[in-house]
Design an enzyme around this catalytic site. Structure first.
Site, PDB file in Angstrom:
ATOM      1  N   SER A  40      51.829 -77.261 -10.166  1.00  0.00           N
ATOM      2  CA  SER A  40      52.538 -76.139 -10.772  1.00  0.00           C
ATOM      3  C   SER A  40      53.209 -76.610 -12.052  1.00  0.00           C
ATOM      4  O   SER A  40      53.267 -77.813 -12.352  1.00  0.00           O
ATOM      5  CB  SER A  40      53.585 -75.590  -9.804  1.00  0.00           C
ATOM      6  OG  SER A  40      54.628 -76.541  -9.631  1.00  0.00           O
ATOM      7  N   GLY A  61      52.586 -68.626  -2.196  1.00  0.00           N
ATOM      8  CA  GLY A  61      51.175 -68.817  -1.918  1.00  0.00           C
ATOM      9  C   GLY A  61      50.259 -68.548  -3.087  1.00  0.00           C
ATOM     10  O   GLY A  61      49.034 -68.701  -2.953  1.00  0.00           O
ATOM     11  N   GLY A  73      49.816 -70.235  -5.849  1.00  0.00           N
ATOM     12  CA  GLY A  73      49.122 -71.463  -6.235  1.00  0.00           C
ATOM     13  C   GLY A  73      48.061 -71.864  -5.233  1.00  0.00           C
ATOM     14  O   GLY A  73      47.007 -72.396  -5.601  1.00  0.00           O
ATOM     15  N   ASP A  74      48.328 -71.613  -3.960  1.00  0.00           N
ATOM     16  CA  ASP A  74      47.341 -71.927  -2.923  1.00  0.00           C
ATOM     17  C   ASP A  74      46.128 -71.005  -3.043  1.00  0.00           C
ATOM     18  O   ASP A  74      44.982 -71.451  -2.933  1.00  0.00           O
ATOM     19  CB  ASP A  74      47.972 -71.778  -1.536  1.00  0.00           C
ATOM     20  CG  ASP A  74      49.224 -72.607  -1.378  1.00  0.00           C
ATOM     21  OD1 ASP A  74      49.243 -73.751  -1.869  1.00  0.00           O
ATOM     22  OD2 ASP A  74      50.197 -72.115  -0.783  1.00  0.00           O
TER      23      ASP A  74
END
Length: 362
Positions: A192, A242, A244-245
């Site tokens: 990130s 979530g 970024g996931d």
């Protein structure tokens, strides 16, 4: 009579992946009061994307005897341990100047780590090391590198450390993590905009592709010979958890289906934007997913390079149809309106979507 022993050509076997990381229980506190709890862990969001796009994979995750949720893939149960639990504390009066709220994240308890012996036998086209609570060991990542053609790593699996008294999460420099020597053997590392400060991008990009997510500003790719910004998608954010996931799931799904890296990153941005527009784990319309699949199939035919199982060096040139790909995905989003659904086991009704969050990893 002699029969022709030649067998008809068989379709290529589905590309198979290996995803490692623990499911978690997340509890959100606002101004000292518990307001919601939900299923957490990067694997939850990644599995939703990979399953939605029909990407076959094995998932290795450990939970305790108290695990509360039903999941599509059965985790490994540790009967003498409890499921990894995170508490996230928000203060509504903080961060008013920049519009962001301060968050303190604490690991209250942790389940067993994923050991090399927990990983299934055999070879895999790709691997994803996506721990959130320190469950990825150095030797486990080494084993994944040995058995997977290419490995994708979320930096939070490497640089998170936890206070020995109250479990408060902090980050350490990547060089201090114990994983640094493995970087030349992995394919992609995702970070990130906050986490990237804990690595030397100019050094790491010489060994592997660095992908930095920048929220509403999309993402940036860094590789040995250059860098590239990838356009975002407009989204009405109600819960950044979530994102970024989901981005990483979309990126990997695009690569294993033959997209170039810029197109795959665009697909990652797309799924990240879908996630922030919903509360908790996102729900994807089947018609939307089918539209994505069909367009990915068309787009990869225009790519100047196919990764064919992501086992050769990727190319970073935008294919001719990149802008059209973005336009199609943007138009596809507009066809579907996602309701804000509450996450499981809501504790109260605080009245704002962001207060229903699963808060483990954005």
């Amino acid at each position: 009579m002699v029969r022709d022993s030649a067998k008809p050509p068989q379709p290529p076997a589905p590309r198979r992946g290996l995803v490692a990381g623990n499911y978690c229980h997340d509890v959100l506190f606002r101004d000292g009061a518990a307001v919601a709890e939900s299923l957490g862990g990067a694997v939850s969001f990644i599995a939703a994307v990979l399953d939605g796009l029909s990407i076959p994979f094995d998932l290795v995750s450990k939970v305790g005897r108290d695990f509360k949720y039903a999941t599509a893939r059965r985790p490994i149960a540790a009967p003498d341990r409890e499921t990894t639990l995170f508490h996230a504390y928000f203060d509504s009066g903080s961060g008013e100047e920049d519009g962001r709220e301060d968050r303190v994240l604490k690991r209250v308890c942790s389940c067993d780590p994923v050991a090399p012996s927990d990983l299934p036998e055999g070879k895999f086209d790709f691997g994803m090391a996506v721990g959130v609570g320190g469950e990825i060991l150095v030797e486990t990542l080494e084993r994944m590198i040995e058995t997977c053609d290419v490995v994708f790593v979320d930096i939070q699996a490497l640089i998170r450390v936890f206070d020995g008294v109250d479990g408060t999460v902090r980050l350490v420099e990547l060089k201090e993590s114990g994983f640094y020597h493995l970087l030349p053997r992995i394919g992609f590392i995702k970070a990130s905009s906050e986490e990237v400060a804990y690595m030397d991008v100019d050094e790491v990009r010489n060994w592997c592709c660095v992908v930095v997510t920048n929220g509403k500003n999309g993402c940036t790719l860094y590789w040995r010979d250059g860098e590239m910004k990838i356009e975002p998608f407009v989204a009405s954010e109600v819960d950044p958890t979530g994102a970024g996931d989901s981005f990483l799931g979309g990126l990997v799904a695009g690569l294993v289906q033959g997209l170039t890296v810029p197109d795959a990153a665009l697909l990652g941005n797309f799924f990240g934007s879908l996630t922030v527009a919903q509360v908790g784990l996102p729900k994807y319309e089947m018609r939307l997913l089918q539209g994505v699949k069909d367009e990915v199939e068309r787009q990869k035919m225009q790519c100047v390079h196919s990764l064919n199982g992501v086992n050769i060096e990727p190319k970073f040139l935008k294919p001719a149809g990149h802008d059209q790909f973005h336009a199609f995905l943007s138009a596809l989003k507009l066809q579907f309106k996602y309701p804000i659904h509450d996450c499981p086991r809501e504790l109260s009704s605080p009245g704002k979507g962001t207060e229903h969050s699963s808060v483990l990893s954005a």
